[in-house]
Scaffold this active site. Structure first.
Site, PDB file in Angstrom:
ATOM      1  N   CYS A 131      26.086 -27.120  12.395  1.00 33.36           N
ATOM      2  CA  CYS A 131      24.732 -26.599  12.184  1.00 33.36           C
ATOM      3  C   CYS A 131      24.495 -25.290  12.925  1.00 33.36           C
ATOM      4  O   CYS A 131      23.907 -24.349  12.375  1.00 33.36           O
ATOM      5  CB  CYS A 131      23.698 -27.642  12.608  1.00 33.36           C
ATOM      6  N   HIS A 243      17.160 -25.584  15.789  1.00 31.62           N
ATOM      7  CA  HIS A 243      18.057 -24.945  16.750  1.00 31.62           C
ATOM      8  C   HIS A 243      17.686 -23.476  16.888  1.00 31.62           C
ATOM      9  O   HIS A 243      17.378 -22.806  15.891  1.00 31.62           O
ATOM     10  CB  HIS A 243      19.513 -25.019  16.282  1.00 31.62           C
TER      11      HIS A 243
END
EC number: 1.2.1.11
Length: 344
Positions: A131, A243
């Protein structure tokens, strides 16, 4: 033209997001099968606003007649069942780390290296990158096209959802415990995560980097350019979803902020939100539930001859996992690299 699609790991956070994304993007399905471990058999998961799927046992499922399988069950499970699905003629798009660095398995971010998809038939498996790597290379690609990247130094601020539902529960429970003065005992992480930052994601390796930091380096080179040097410091932060990354890039030749900003504005999958004022940037809270990779705080790095720095944020369950996997399936469909079997 429609497909029989299996979602493996359907009861997990990423699996549920894959089901949601397939429905939202109206991917051409004639049937969707939700698969998970035997202990989840019979549970129900949502597909779109109205459909409810009963979970079937992965161990007993026959992949014959299924054209696409989107895997997110954990690397050890993918190691066993992804090759089984591929051998049955099903194209596997695997979200785990199991196959990413295998030479015959394409590692794909559709906005960055879609041509790599053409090699999938050698194994019938396509790997979804990590990711944190996905969002970074989406932002780096338009810049690399202007002036080749020599080196990237990145510090990540990664949400607990990247470690699964139990990690999200731990942040919630520890946060509540702090307010009522109860003890906070770490179980999913090496130290308490509530009101804390932990500079370790995955295990430590021989040279001192963690496995997550190693992934960012080797995956970036496989996806974008084998000559790029990457130094990553990956940090788990007390955020539920999203994130963030502070990225410092050194280029081989000149590139200025205006060129970079224009390239980012035009790049697929990127949104540049960069106002030099209070709040003129994107945070993890802003990015949650969104598909884009957001870039803010773009500026010159005066410490190297040709350098830029920027802040990069994305929803790790969306673009960092589910959306990228579905986009791979969409690219296979659009390019005619996969076709429905009889009756599709």
């Amino acid at each position: 033209m429609s497909y029989r699609v299996a979602v493996v790991g359907a009861t997990g956070a990423v699996g549920r997001e894959i089901l949601k994304t397939l429905a939202e993007r109206d991917f051409p399905v004639r049937e969707v099968i939700a698969l998970a471990s035997g202990r989840s058999t019979g549970l129900e998961v949502s597909f779109g606003e109205k459909a409810v799927l009963k979970v079937q046992a992965l161990e007993r499922f026959d992949f014959k007649g299924t054209e696409i399988a989107l895997f997110s069950p954990g690397a050890s499970v993918s190691a066993v069942h992804a090759p089984r699905a591929a051998a049955a003629g099903c194209v596997v798009i695997d979200n785990t780390s199991q196959f990413r660095m295998e030479p015959e398995v394409p590692l794909v971010v559709p906005e960055v290296n879609p041509k790599a998809l053409k090699g999938f038939a050698r194994r019938n498996i396509i790997a979804n990158p990590n990711c944190s790597t996905i969002q970074m290379v989406v932002a780096l690609k338009p810049l690399h096209d202007i002036a080749r990247i020599r080196r990237v130094v990145v510090a990540t601020y990664q949400s607990v959802s990247g470690a699964g539902k139990e990690a999200m529960d731990e942040l919630f429970n520890q946060t509540r415990a702090v307010y009522v003065n109860d003890p906070t005992v770490p179980e999913q992480f090496s130290k308490p995560i509530a009101f804390n930052c932990i500079p370790q994601i995955d295990r430590f390796m021989e040279e001192g980097e963690t496995k997550e930091e190693w992934k960012m380096a080797v995956e970036t080179r496989k996806i974008l350019d084998p000559d790029i040097a990457v130094l990553a410091t990956c940090v788990r932060v007390p955020v539920f979803i999203g994130h963030a990354e502070a990225v410092h890039v050194e280029f081989e030749g000149p590139i200025d902020e205006e060129q970079a900003a224009e390239a980012l504005r035009e790049a697929p999958g990127v949104q540049l939100v960069d106002k030099r004022e209070d709040g003129g940037y994107v945070t993890q809270v802003d990015a949650a539930g969104e598909d884009a990779v957001f870039v803010s705080r773009l500026r010159r790095d005066p410490t190297v001859p040709h350098g830029l720095a920027f802040w990069c944020v994305s929803d790790n369950l969306r673009k960092g996992a589910a959306l990228n996997a579905v986009q791979i399936a969409e690219a296979l469909h659009a390019e005619g690299l996969i076709r429905p079997r009889r009756g599709g």
